[in-house]
Structure formats: C-alpha cells, structure tokens
Design a protein around this motif. Structure first.
Motif, PDB file in Angstrom:
ATOM      1  N   ARG A 239       0.827  -1.204   0.000  1.00 32.11           N
ATOM      2  CA  ARG A 239       0.000   0.000   0.000  1.00 32.11           C
ATOM      3  C   ARG A 239       0.863   1.258   0.000  1.00 32.11           C
ATOM      4  O   ARG A 239       0.582   2.233  -0.718  1.00 32.11           O
ATOM      5  CB  ARG A 239      -0.935  -0.035   1.201  1.00 32.11           C
ATOM      6  CG  ARG A 239      -1.732   1.220   1.430  1.00 32.11           C
ATOM      7  CD  ARG A 239      -2.617   1.070   2.646  1.00 32.11           C
ATOM      8  NE  ARG A 239      -2.993   2.367   3.168  1.00 32.11           N
ATOM      9  CZ  ARG A 239      -2.239   3.100   3.967  1.00 32.11           C
ATOM     10  NH1 ARG A 239      -1.049   2.637   4.338  1.00 32.11           N
ATOM     11  NH2 ARG A 239      -2.635   4.268   4.406  1.00 32.11           N
ATOM     12  N   ARG A 240       1.923   1.238   0.800  1.00 30.81           N
ATOM     13  CA  ARG A 240       2.814   2.403   0.823  1.00 30.81           C
ATOM     14  C   ARG A 240       3.482   2.616  -0.524  1.00 30.81           C
ATOM     15  O   ARG A 240       3.681   3.756  -0.964  1.00 30.81           O
ATOM     16  CB  ARG A 240       3.873   2.209   1.911  1.00 30.81           C
ATOM     17  CG  ARG A 240       3.326   2.324   3.331  1.00 30.81           C
ATOM     18  CD  ARG A 240       4.436   2.157   4.343  1.00 30.81           C
ATOM     19  NE  ARG A 240       3.931   2.283   5.704  1.00 30.81           N
ATOM     20  CZ  ARG A 240       4.683   2.136   6.791  1.00 30.81           C
ATOM     21  NH1 ARG A 240       5.986   1.837   6.679  1.00 30.81           N
ATOM     22  NH2 ARG A 240       4.145   2.270   8.000  1.00 30.81           N
ATOM     23  N   LEU A 243       0.929   4.197  -2.886  1.00 28.20           N
ATOM     24  CA  LEU A 243       0.679   5.591  -2.515  1.00 28.20           C
ATOM     25  C   LEU A 243       1.884   6.470  -2.835  1.00 28.20           C
ATOM     26  O   LEU A 243       1.722   7.660  -3.134  1.00 28.20           O
ATOM     27  CB  LEU A 243       0.339   5.683  -1.027  1.00 28.20           C
ATOM     28  CG  LEU A 243      -1.026   5.102  -0.627  1.00 28.20           C
ATOM     29  CD1 LEU A 243      -1.214   5.184   0.879  1.00 28.20           C
ATOM     30  CD2 LEU A 243      -2.150   5.836  -1.343  1.00 28.20           C
ATOM     31  N   ILE A 267      -6.129   8.344  -4.643  1.00 32.55           N
ATOM     32  CA  ILE A 267      -5.685   8.027  -3.275  1.00 32.55           C
ATOM     33  C   ILE A 267      -6.784   7.273  -2.533  1.00 32.55           C
ATOM     34  O   ILE A 267      -6.528   6.261  -1.859  1.00 32.55           O
ATOM     35  CB  ILE A 267      -5.294   9.326  -2.539  1.00 32.55           C
ATOM     36  CG1 ILE A 267      -3.994   9.884  -3.117  1.00 32.55           C
ATOM     37  CG2 ILE A 267      -5.149   9.079  -1.050  1.00 32.55           C
ATOM     38  CD1 ILE A 267      -3.614  11.235  -2.566  1.00 32.55           C
ATOM     39  N   VAL A 268      -8.016   7.725  -2.629  1.00 30.40           N
ATOM     40  CA  VAL A 268      -9.124   7.040  -1.955  1.00 30.40           C
ATOM     41  C   VAL A 268      -9.307   5.637  -2.520  1.00 30.40           C
ATOM     42  O   VAL A 268      -9.528   4.671  -1.774  1.00 30.40           O
ATOM     43  CB  VAL A 268     -10.418   7.875  -2.089  1.00 30.40           C
ATOM     44  CG1 VAL A 268     -11.608   7.107  -1.515  1.00 30.40           C
ATOM     45  CG2 VAL A 268     -10.274   9.207  -1.376  1.00 30.40           C
ATOM     46  N   VAL A 270      -7.105   3.599  -3.929  1.00 30.51           N
ATOM     47  CA  VAL A 270      -6.043   2.687  -3.486  1.00 30.51           C
ATOM     48  C   VAL A 270      -6.239   2.296  -2.027  1.00 30.51           C
ATOM     49  O   VAL A 270      -6.105   1.124  -1.645  1.00 30.51           O
ATOM     50  CB  VAL A 270      -4.665   3.352  -3.700  1.00 30.51           C
ATOM     51  CG1 VAL A 270      -3.571   2.541  -3.008  1.00 30.51           C
ATOM     52  CG2 VAL A 270      -4.359   3.458  -5.182  1.00 30.51           C
ATOM     53  N   ASN A 271      -6.587   3.266  -1.181  1.00 30.52           N
ATOM     54  CA  ASN A 271      -6.753   2.983   0.247  1.00 30.52           C
ATOM     55  C   ASN A 271      -7.943   2.069   0.525  1.00 30.52           C
ATOM     56  O   ASN A 271      -7.942   1.347   1.518  1.00 30.52           O
ATOM     57  CB  ASN A 271      -6.928   4.293   1.018  1.00 30.52           C
ATOM     58  CG  ASN A 271      -5.612   4.947   1.357  1.00 30.52           C
ATOM     59  OD1 ASN A 271      -4.922   4.556   2.287  1.00 30.52           O
ATOM     60  ND2 ASN A 271      -5.229   5.941   0.540  1.00 30.52           N
ATOM     61  N   VAL A 272      -8.965   2.093  -0.323  1.00 29.67           N
ATOM     62  CA  VAL A 272     -10.175   1.303  -0.066  1.00 29.67           C
ATOM     63  C   VAL A 272     -10.105  -0.058  -0.749  1.00 29.67           C
ATOM     64  O   VAL A 272     -10.268  -1.109  -0.121  1.00 29.67           O
ATOM     65  CB  VAL A 272     -11.429   2.073  -0.508  1.00 29.67           C
ATOM     66  CG1 VAL A 272     -12.665   1.202  -0.380  1.00 29.67           C
ATOM     67  CG2 VAL A 272     -11.592   3.331   0.321  1.00 29.67           C
ATOM     68  N   SER A 311      -9.553   2.406   6.352  1.00 29.05           N
ATOM     69  CA  SER A 311      -8.855   2.798   5.119  1.00 29.05           C
ATOM     70  C   SER A 311      -9.649   3.842   4.358  1.00 29.05           C
ATOM     71  O   SER A 311      -9.085   4.788   3.781  1.00 29.05           O
ATOM     72  CB  SER A 311      -8.617   1.561   4.253  1.00 29.05           C
ATOM     73  OG  SER A 311      -7.845   0.602   4.934  1.00 29.05           O
ATOM     74  N   PHE A 314      -9.311   7.126   6.296  1.00 32.31           N
ATOM     75  CA  PHE A 314      -7.948   7.621   6.138  1.00 32.31           C
ATOM     76  C   PHE A 314      -7.738   8.193   4.737  1.00 32.31           C
ATOM     77  O   PHE A 314      -7.149   9.275   4.573  1.00 32.31           O
ATOM     78  CB  PHE A 314      -6.949   6.489   6.415  1.00 32.31           C
ATOM     79  CG  PHE A 314      -5.517   6.882   6.218  1.00 32.31           C
ATOM     80  CD1 PHE A 314      -4.819   7.526   7.224  1.00 32.31           C
ATOM     81  CD2 PHE A 314      -4.874   6.609   5.019  1.00 32.31           C
ATOM     82  CE1 PHE A 314      -3.493   7.901   7.031  1.00 32.31           C
ATOM     83  CE2 PHE A 314      -3.545   6.986   4.818  1.00 32.31           C
ATOM     84  CZ  PHE A 314      -2.852   7.628   5.834  1.00 32.31           C
ATOM     85  N   GLY A 315      -8.189   7.457   3.712  1.00 30.18           N
ATOM     86  CA  GLY A 315      -8.008   7.932   2.341  1.00 30.18           C
ATOM     87  C   GLY A 315      -8.745   9.235   2.080  1.00 30.18           C
ATOM     88  O   GLY A 315      -8.210  10.155   1.431  1.00 30.18           O
ATOM     89  N   ARG A 318      -6.923  12.135   3.934  1.00 31.62           N
ATOM     90  CA  ARG A 318      -5.677  12.511   3.268  1.00 31.62           C
ATOM     91  C   ARG A 318      -5.939  13.172   1.925  1.00 31.62           C
ATOM     92  O   ARG A 318      -5.245  14.117   1.543  1.00 31.62           O
ATOM     93  CB  ARG A 318      -4.809  11.263   3.073  1.00 31.62           C
ATOM     94  CG  ARG A 318      -3.467  11.554   2.451  1.00 31.62           C
ATOM     95  CD  ARG A 318      -2.599  10.324   2.378  1.00 31.62           C
ATOM     96  NE  ARG A 318      -1.333  10.594   1.729  1.00 31.62           N
ATOM     97  CZ  ARG A 318      -0.400   9.694   1.503  1.00 31.62           C
ATOM     98  NH1 ARG A 318      -0.594   8.439   1.904  1.00 31.62           N
ATOM     99  NH2 ARG A 318       0.728  10.012   0.895  1.00 31.62           N
TER     100      ARG A 318
END
Length: 794
Positions: A239-240, A243, A267-268, A270-272, A311, A314-315, A318
């Motif tokens: 994930r890092r 991102l 970004i959202v 990828v995080n989800v 996630s 957080f997404g 951010r």
C-alpha cells in the motif's frame, strides 16, 4: 423380398437377424423411453393451475401472519418473511396482469353471445350452451383475477406490519437503558469477565492452529502461510508503494482543480480497494481450502469491515485535507488547522473501526453484557470528545482585526459551521446518553455522526470528480462531445447543455446513493426503498389508470428518435435533394418545413402509442379543452393555422421582398407562430402569421423578380427637352442591368417654376438591385448633363 431377407437359411443370415433383433429391440425401447419422457416433460411443463397457486399463497400468508404476531421473532426472520411476502405480491400482481386480457376477451365473447332484444326468435340450444360456457369461463377467470388482487392486498398489509414491527424493535433496542458508565459495579463485572474473554480468544486461535496443523496436505499449509504473508505484505509495504507512486509533489505552481480531484480520487481508491480485495480474496481462498472455521470466519469478517472502514476514512482525510501539501488541498483550511483535523479524523476512524470489530468479537468470545456495555460506552465517549475537539478547531475563525475585507466564502462557511455545530451537539448528547445508561443510543449517535461525515465527504469528492469528468467529456474535442457533433449532428451549445444535464443526473444519483447509505443505519431497509423506486418506475395504479415512468421515458425516447430522424430527413432534403431540383428557395423552405411538421406529428403519435396512452381519450380531452383554447389561445391557434396557409398557398416565400405596414425587407423564415423579416438595416422583424393573412402585404417578387425603377430628373427651364430625353435614354440603355424590353421611357412630367421635371422609367430582371441601379443612373445622368452643358435648377 421382405420375407426373404429374414429367412434364417444360413448362419450368416441368422447372425444378421440376431443383430437386427438386438438393435431393433433396443431402438424400440429407446423410442418408447423418449416418447414417455417427452410426455412426462410436457406434463411437467404444463403451468400450474391458478387456483392451486392462489391456495398456496394463502397458506403462506397465513403462516407469515402467525410469525408476525409470534413473540421472539428475530430481525433476520423478519427480513426473510419480508422477502417471501414481496415475492408473493409480485407473483400475484403478475398473475392478475396476465389474466386481464383473458378477462377482457371473455367479456367480449359473452357480450357477443347474448341474445339481442330486438328479435323475437328463440335462442338455440347450441347458442345457449356456448353462452353458458363462455359465462362460466368468464366467471372463473374473473374469480382468479380478484383472488390474485386480494392476495396482493393481503401481502401489502403483511409488509406494512413487518415494517412496523421492525421499527418498534429498533426503537426499543435503541432506547433500552442499561447500567450507567459511572456505576462502579459495571466496571467490576467487566473486569471479572476479562480473563474469560482472554481464555476464549486463545481457544478460538488454538482451534484454528490445530485445524491448520492437522492437515496432512503440506501444500495447503504452505498456501495458508504464504497467503497470510502476502496479505501482510500488500496491506503495509504494498500500500505504501502504491501511494508513493501517487505522491503529490511540492510545486510552486498551483495545480489545476482537475489534477487535484483526480489525484484525490486515486488516493481514496487505493486505500479502499486494495485492502478490500486482498482480505475478501484471502477469506474466499481459505474457505475453499477449508482452513477457516466458523468463529475465525466471523472474526475475519469483522476485521475486514473494520480495516476497510479505517482505510476509507484515512483515504478521504488525506485526499481532502492534504496535511503536508497545501497546494493540493481541496478544502480551504490553514496548514495548522488541516494537520490537526487530519490527526483527529484518523483517531476517530481508528476508534470507530475498533467498535466495528468489537461487534463480531463479542459474539465469538461470548463477552458478557457488562464488558460490551463498558467497551461500547468508553469508545462512544472517546469518539464524541474527539468530534467536539475537531468541531472547535474547524469553527475557529480569525479575529476581526486580522481579516481583510469581506470573505467571499462566508456563506459557505456559515453552512459548514451549522453542520459542525450539529455534529458537536450530537456528540454532547451521546456523552450524556452514555452517562445516563443509554449506551446503545450513545453508540448509535456517535456511529451515525462518524458515518454521515464519511459519506458526505465521499459524496463531495465524487461530485467534484463527476464535474471534472463531464466537463472533459462533453467539450467539443471531448470523447462524448466530438461523437455527438460528428455522428448525431449536435451543435456545440447543445453538447454543452447535454453535459450539464448528464452532470445533474449524476449528481442526483450520487445524492440518492448517499441518502440510502445514511438512512441504512436508522433501520430503514434499502430493499423497501428500492421496491418503492421500482414500483414508481415500472408502474403503479391509481384506480383503473396505470402510471409507469418507464413507459413515459420510453415514449420520450421514441419521440426524440423520431425527431432526430425528421431533422436528418430535413437536412438531407435541404443539402442533397432540393438543390438538384429547379424549385425556388421559397418552395424548398415550404417543403422542408412541411416535412418537419409531418415528422413531429408522426413522432408524437408513435410516442403516445408506445407510452400506452389511448389516442381516443386524448381526442376527448382535446375536445373538452377546445372551448378553453378558443377563448384563451385563439391568437396562437390563429397564427398556427395562418402559418399552414402561408406554406400551402405561398403568397409569400422565404427570400421574398415584402412590405408590411411601415416595415420592408426580405422574408427569412416562416415559423409555426410568426414569420421573420430581415430589413435592409439588418434588423429582424417578427410578424405574426395572422397579420400576413388578414392584412395588406406588398410582395415585390411574388410572380417574378422583375420590376420597374423610377429616377426623377429636374433641369433648368432654359434646357432643351429633347436633348435631356436623349441623354436619359442613353444612360438607361448603357446600364447592364436595365432590360432592353420593355424599353426605357422618359416622361415629361411638369413645368416647374424654375425647372423642367422629367422621369426616367426602366425595367430590371431582379428588382432587388433597384437601389443600386438608381444610384448608378443618377451618377451617369449627372455626368452626361454636365458634359452637355445642361444646367440644373439652382
């Protein structure tokens, strides 16, 4: 020959008979089996009798009624009952709709077989038997239809009862009062249950380890270990890594809104989706390998929900706040405020994710009620305190002395301030509810507050993304816009309007989905909402009238298709066919306009028919409205009829030079209500069609475009009249646009006090050039008179 073939005279013929007997008997048996199966299949394919279906539905609904009234029915059972009743109602309505045409046909047949009252002839026995049979068939069909409608009504009532019981259960659970969080006994009980929970948790994990270790297939164990390692690797470093590829660089130049929105959406996503796909896929693989017992499966499901929720929060935080890169921030906040809001939102999401996981954890470990109340109450109070802290940070404004002028975003900030104040008040109410013992209510308030904030933030981002995508797609050079212009023939402005409509439709859909996501927490069943929407779309009845949005939309689509075809035919006539004919421009315009009227009427007729509207009823309504049309809309109807007369009789045509009252100009277009005239000053005059029919209109080019021009000339009284006449005739004949026949003539009009007055009259092939010819003749005459020494009056 047939007998000879089967006479067993030799061993060869005996073997042949044996083979034939064996194969023939087998084929016969196979044929009988196929025939029997076909008969059985046809019997099985026969539809079930309506009465048997109705009886089955009645029995099922009686059982549903008993289950509704029975104490202890769970919410899951209510959901199953609702689905069962919904299917019964749909099937009953479908049966009633399928019987409707049969009932209508049977009714017509009975009416035809009834004896007429005008004749005295007795009714024959055959006719009487046919009529009685038809009446019996009508009675059966009508009875089936009424019973089906009664079943549908019964089912609708049962659905209402199920919804009422579920709402009452939800309210009772929400307002149930438990031990207060300030009661020491609650904490003592929770602490005493902690060792038991720890032991049961170890038991669950040990059971899982024993199951994995007991597998003799080492490959399954390797897959299990590798899968767990892959999940950890993807969720943390993977994930890092993704991102980091989407990292928004520090830039002196301000990025465009489209760039910021697309980066935030990535970004959202990828995080989800990354943890969702990995965790759900891992759960499916472990279930397929039978390495996931029931209790571990429940814990895995709770962990997946908690991780995906965290996630998502957080997404979104951010993406919108961009705490370390202010140029990429989608909300107007200072750096310090954005960083503080980001940290608080992450903390709130972490605590809420723990609450989500605890719901499944408490079931699996059989945690006591005291432990559950204590944990839920503490988590709810922590979330409420964090929300209040965030509200204070976001609602804090600069001092008046530090502000420069008026802030254009004051109105938006006022709306945001109201929303934040509502969240703060709700959090305060949640703290109070927890302290008073209403832990379920407090947890519900904080959960709903956090979930609403997440949904609204995601809605804001998706609406921004929709704005940018529609703006990019519906440009003239966009993917959709270019195809609409080249393929369909849309004008650039029409493409922009289509983009605005598409954007509005997308916004409405997103708002509807957000509303469903929010109200789902309030005990509202989304299936009921979708059923209502489906009923509105596919049709509902008001008395004997069925209103269906789908058929209306289909009718509008049919009308639009007919209109597009009509416009295409008009364009083909205007650009391809009519220019190859010898028809004048006025007749071409009349043909084109008439084709447009006929096409619109034909498209409207098809649309009405496709939408299920009875044209006879429309005619009745139109007749009833004719009085109102005659009184209130008579001018519009008069102009419309006058426009049809203008197109049929063609007293004026497009391109004609006409004079109407004080206005003079060229006819540009004959519309439904009025005609456009362009004056010689390039001004447009809108003249009602009725004025062109009932008023006096001077058409300079009705029969042909030839016309006469008159140039008055005055010379000194001492001039030679014959010489002046010769000069005028010579100048007229020398002009290229003056016709040789009729010949130009000069009239001696008058003996003035100081002049002799003449008038030059000549004819042109196109009167539209009359002003130019008159000017040219005046220049020529003035020069010739000066050369001949003819003096002008002065």
């Amino acid at each position: 020959m047939f007998c000879k073939t089967f006479v067993p005279t030799t061993s060869s013929s005996s073997r042949t008979w044996t083979r034939f007997s064996r194969h023939g008997l087998g084929g016969l048996l196979l044929g009988i089996a196929i025939l029997f199966m076909a008969m059985a299949g046809s019997a099985m394919a026969q539809p079930e009798s309506p009465q048997k279906q109705i009886d089955g539905w009645n029995v099922a609904l009686e059982k549903v009624d008993a289950a509704i009234e029975r104490e202890g029915t769970s919410d899951a059972e209510f959901k199953a009952l609702k689905q069962q009743v919904t299917d019964i109602v749909a099937a009953a309505n479908a049966l009633a709709d399928s019987l409707a045409p049969k009932v209508a046909a049977a009714t017509a047949q009975v009416e035809q077989l009834k004896p007429t009252g005008a004749t005295d002839a007795p009714e024959s026995e055959a006719a009487k038997e046919n009529r009685q049979e038809a009446e019996k068939q009508l009675s059966d069909l009508a009875g089936f239809q009424k019973q089906a409608l009664a079943i549908a009504s019964h089912g609708s009532y049962a659905l209402a009862q199920i919804g009422e019981h579920r709402r009452m259960r939800f309210t009772a659970e929400l307002l149930e009062r438990n031990t207060s969080l300030i009661d020491p006994g609650l904490w003592g009980d929770a602490a005493s249950d902690l060792p038991g929970i720890t032991g049961r948790t170890g038991s669950v994990v040990g059971e899982w380890a024993s199951l994995v270790a007991s597998r003799s297939d080492r490959s399954a164990i390797a897959i299990f270990v590798g899968l767990l390692a892959l999940i950890v690797a993807v969720l943390v470093p993977g994930r890092r890594f993704l991102l980091s590829k989407l990292r928004r660089p520090h830039a002196d130049a301000q990025p465009t809104v489209r760039t910021k929105v697309m980066s935030a959406a990535a970004i959202v996503a990828v995080n989800v989706f990354l943890p969702l796909i990995v965790l759900v896929g891992g759960q499916s693989i472990l279930n397929a390998l039978e390495l996931l017992p029931y209790r571990i499966d429940q814990l895995w499901t709770g962990a997946t929900a908690a991780i995906v929720f965290f996630s998502l929060a957080f997404g979104i935080s951010r993406a919108l706040l961009a705490p370390t890169r202010s140029t990429w921030r989608l909300v107007a906040l200072d750096d310090a405020v954005a960083m503080r809001a980001f940290r608080l939102s992450i903390a709130i999401a972490a605590v809420q994710a723990m609450v989500v996981f605890h719901q499944n954890f408490a079931k699996v470990t059989q945690a006591s009620l005291s432990f559950t109340i204590a944990l839920d109450g503490v988590a709810s109070i922590v979330i409420a305190v964090l929300v209040i802290a965030m509200v204070r940070g976001l609602t804090r404004r600069a001092e008046p002395s530090e502000e420069e002028g008026d802030d254009p975003a004051d109105e938006d900030f006022g709306l945001r301030r109201l929303a934040l104040m509502a969240a703060g008040l709700a959090s305060g109410a949640a703290i109070l509810a927890n302290l008073m013992g209403y832990v379920a209510l407090g947890r519900f308030i904080t959960t709903q507050t956090v979930w609403t904030a997440v949904v609204l933030s995601l809605l804001y981002l998706l609406m921004k993304l929709t704005d940018e995508l529609t703006a990019a797609s519906f440009r003239r050079d966009g993917v959709v816009g270019s195809r609409l212009i080249t393929s369909v023939g849309f004008a650039p402005r029409s493409v922009t309007q289509a983009g605005v409509l598409a954007n509005g439709a997308a916004h409405l859909a997103l708002i509807g989905l957000a509303f469903l996501a929010i109200v789902a927490q309030w005990g509202v069943d989304s299936s009921g909402l979708f059923a209502t929407i489906r009923q509105l779309f596919f049709g509902f009845k008001i008395g004997s009238i069925t209103i269906s949005m789908s058929t209306l939309i289909a009718g509008i689509v049919v009308f639009m298709i007919g209109l597009i075809i009509t416009r295409s035919i008009q364009g083909w006539l205007d650009t391809r066919f009519l220019p190859t004919t010898r028809l004048d421009s006025g007749l071409r315009n009349s043909i084109r306009t008439s084709v447009g009227y006929v096409g619109m009427i034909f498209a409207a007729t098809l649309a009405f028919g496709y939408a299920g509207l009875d044209l006879s009823n429309i005619a009745i309504v139109a007749g009833a409205l004719s009085v109102g049309i005659g009184l209130g809309l008579q001018a519009i109807v008069n102009n419309f009829v006058s426009g049809l007369i203008l197109l049929a009789e063609r007293p004026i045509r497009a391109g004609d030079w006409i004079t109407v009252g004080a206005e003079e100009g060229t006819v540009k277009r004959i519309n439904v209500r009025a005609t456009e005239i362009e004056t010689f000053d390039r001004a447009t005059v809108i003249v009602p069609n009725s004025s062109l029919i009932t008023g006096v209109v001077k058409n300079m080019v009705l029969r042909d475009r030839s016309g006469r021009v008159v140039v008055p000339v005055s010379v000194s009284k001492l001039s030679d009249a014959e010489q002046v006449k010769a000069i005028l005739i010579e100048c007229a004949k020398a002009h290229s646009l003056v016709l040789r026949y009729p010949e130009p003539i000069v009239l001696f009009l008058n003996f003035g006090e100081k002049s002799l007055d003449f008038e030059l009259r000549c004819y042109l092939a196109d009167i539209a050039s009359g002003a130019t010819v008159r000017s040219d003749l005046r220049f020529a005459i003035f020069g010739r008179l000066r050369e001949a020494g003819v003096a002008l009056p002065g």
